[in-house]
Design an enzyme around this catalytic site. Structure first.
Site, mmCIF file in Angstrom:
data_model
loop_
_atom_site.group_PDB
_atom_site.id
_atom_site.type_symbol
_atom_site.label_atom_id
_atom_site.label_comp_id
_atom_site.label_asym_id
_atom_site.label_seq_id
_atom_site.Cartn_x
_atom_site.Cartn_y
_atom_site.Cartn_z
ATOM 1 N N LYS A 98 0.783 -1.163 0.020
ATOM 2 C CA LYS A 98 0.097 -0.019 0.086
ATOM 3 C C LYS A 98 0.963 1.415 0.012
ATOM 4 O O LYS A 98 0.801 2.330 -0.826
ATOM 5 C CB LYS A 98 -0.858 0.000 1.335
ATOM 6 C CG LYS A 98 -1.753 -1.110 1.246
ATOM 7 C CD LYS A 98 -2.606 -1.123 2.538
ATOM 8 C CE LYS A 98 -1.843 -1.448 3.815
ATOM 9 N NZ LYS A 98 -1.496 -3.057 3.755
ATOM 10 N N GLN B 27 -3.300 -2.068 7.250
ATOM 11 C CA GLN B 27 -3.962 -3.468 7.255
ATOM 12 C C GLN B 27 -4.654 -3.662 6.080
ATOM 13 O O GLN B 27 -4.097 -3.201 5.004
ATOM 14 C CB GLN B 27 -4.698 -3.497 8.594
ATOM 15 C CG GLN B 27 -3.768 -3.561 9.863
ATOM 16 C CD GLN B 27 -3.654 -2.212 10.385
ATOM 17 O OE1 GLN B 27 -4.672 -1.447 10.490
ATOM 18 N NE2 GLN B 27 -2.460 -1.933 10.645
#
Ligand code: GDP
Ligand code: IMO
Ligand code: MG
Length: 427
Positions: A16, A224
């Protein structure tokens, strides 16, 4: 670029930060909106590797503003350490970092209770990062939390601290057989922390409202992943926040309609650090090869990540539940040299075949993956910058993932460094 959120579409560590770093070039504001220092975000450019836990991955571009919004639980010591590390590496951290006055603070008992609970849970242990995340969010929603703004009201802070220690010390001592925490020591430490964090603290809700109203390009950096989301993940093997695009609005105070676009990050295979069901996990040589070549060791804890083949079932679920507009597929380079590649397209369960992610962790654990096999590729793809230059088998594999997940793949990452990416715009 409209307001865009980058989230993990699997179980975390999908690159990410690497995608946020790339897209930050076209953004004005980069925002962390949930999670805490359980996140380990890696950015690589100019031959250097940077690891972040709390500071948004836009920090390497000094003209942008990075916001730690109130949905984040902030471990101040980790944040100070991170700011100092960035400064030592030559990055200016000042008015370009805004920490929400409404953010919850991770207190010393949160870490202690997290670690003690894990130790005592035996087979039921979650495999948390031990950063106090669950206990910090638990206190937030049970009205015991301490927020950053509370640190600037010494008398109020002392009252909150006393109230917490009256509850937490008996838990530490009687339930877990641990030493109690000292009131004066924590009070003094946090009064010091308050002065140190003060220059960064402000009204992030107001700042973000103004930014959106002014048409600024805001990029939200998820931590996450969807499968770890406390509400829609594979409970209880989740983290304590809405670690998906669902967390943007509560974590920032922006209305849901403020979010224009969602980009899901997925690895070309699957990994998981921590405990919980993982149907495509490969305990053999292929999983080991993914771990070795993909350097699959946790950024936060250094734990070896469990590895296996790409599972379209959860990614499809992530796409649907989060309205993912496009996928960024990372680590395609790691799959070089496998004679054949696999994608799990469905699960066989005691109740028949399904393409949906079951709610229960036990059902996911009992699922047998149904695989489709594809021919592998031997070429080094790390220098490829256009999709058409990828080996035909690599292209076929990417297109199969796209088809199975029902989402266009707009970015394909072929190495950890900023420039190692293929853009497939306008898809
Ligand atoms: P995040 O938590 O989702 O930001 O991801 P992490 O930083 O924890 O883990 C991703 C790891 O993969 C980091 O070590 C990155 O440097 C690395 N990485 C990202 N993209 C690629 C890629 O395309 N190829 C390879 N080989 N490594 C990558
Ligand atoms: P990034 O942002 C992968 C996992 C832990 C554990 C569960 C609960 O780097 O993708 P916690 O400490 O949050 O209470 O642990 O969640 N976990 C992650 N796994 N990447 C992360 O963050 C994670 N943050 C938490 O391993 O299974
Ligand atoms: Mg990570």
């Amino acid at each position: 670029m409209p307001t865009t959120c980058v989230i993990g579409a699997q179980r975390g560590d999908e690159g990410k930060a690497r995608i946020v770093d790339l897209l930050a070039d076209e953004a004005d504001v980069i925002v962390r909106f949930q999670g805490g220092s359980n996140a380990g975000h890696t950015v690589m450019f100019g031959g250097q590797t940077y690891r972040l836990h709390l500071v948004p991955s836009g920090i390497f571009r000094p003209e942008k503003t990075c916001v730690v919004a109130h949905g984040v639980v902030v471990d101040l010591e980790v944040l100070f350490h991170e700011i100092e590390g960035l400064r030592n590496q030559g990055f200016e951290i000042g008015r370009n970092l805004l920490v929400s006055d409404r953010a919850q603070v991770v207190m010393p008992w949160h870490r202690r209770i997290d670690q003690a609970r894990e130790k005592s849970a035996g087979r039921q242990a979650m495999g948390t990062t031990g950063r106090g995340i669950g206990p910090a969010y638990a206190d937030k929603v049970s009205y015991r939390g301490i927020r950053i703004c509370d640190l600037f009201e010494p008398a109020w802070f002392e009252e909150r601290l006393r109230l917490n220690l009256e509850e937490k010390n008996p838990i530490l001592e009687r339930v877990y057989g641990e030493a109690p925490l000292d009131f004066a020591q924590i009070r003094d430490a946090f009064m010091g922390h308050a002065e140190k964090i003060r220059p960064f603290v402000g009204d992030a809700v107001g700042f973000l409202h103004d930014a959106v109203a002014a048409g600024k390009r805001v990029l939200f950096e998820g931590a996450q992943a969807v499968l770890l989301d406390v509400d829609i993940g594979v409970y209880p093997y989740v983290t304590a926040s809405n670690s998906s695009a669902l967390g943007v609005s509560p974590g920032t105070g922006l209305p849901p309609r403020a979010l224009d676009r969602v980009i899901g990050c997925a690895k070309a295979y699957a990994t998981h650090v921590g405990n919980g069901p993982f149907p495509t996990e490969d305990h053999g040589a292929e999983g080991q090869r993914m771990r070795d070549v993909g350097k699959e060791y946790g950024t936060t804890t250094g734990r070896p990540r469990r590895c296996g083949w790409f599972d379209a079932v959860p990614v499809r679920f992530a796409a649907r539940s989060n309205g993912i507009d496009a996928l960024a597929l990372v680590k395609l380079d790691v799959l070089r040299g496998f004679p054949s590649l696999r994608i799990c397209t469905a699960y066989d369960t005691p109740h028949g075949r399904t393409t949906n992610l079951p709610a229960s962790a036990a059902a996911v654990a009992a699922a047998t993956p149904v695989y489709t096999e594809f021919p592998g590729f031997d070429e080094d793809v790390s220098g490829v910058r256009s999709f058409g230059d990828l080996p035909a088998n690599a292209q076929g594999f990417v297109e199969a993932i796209e088809r199975e997940c029902g989402v266009p793949i707009e970015l394909v990452s072929v190495g950890p460094s900023r420039e190692q990416v293929i853009r497939r715009g306008g898809r």
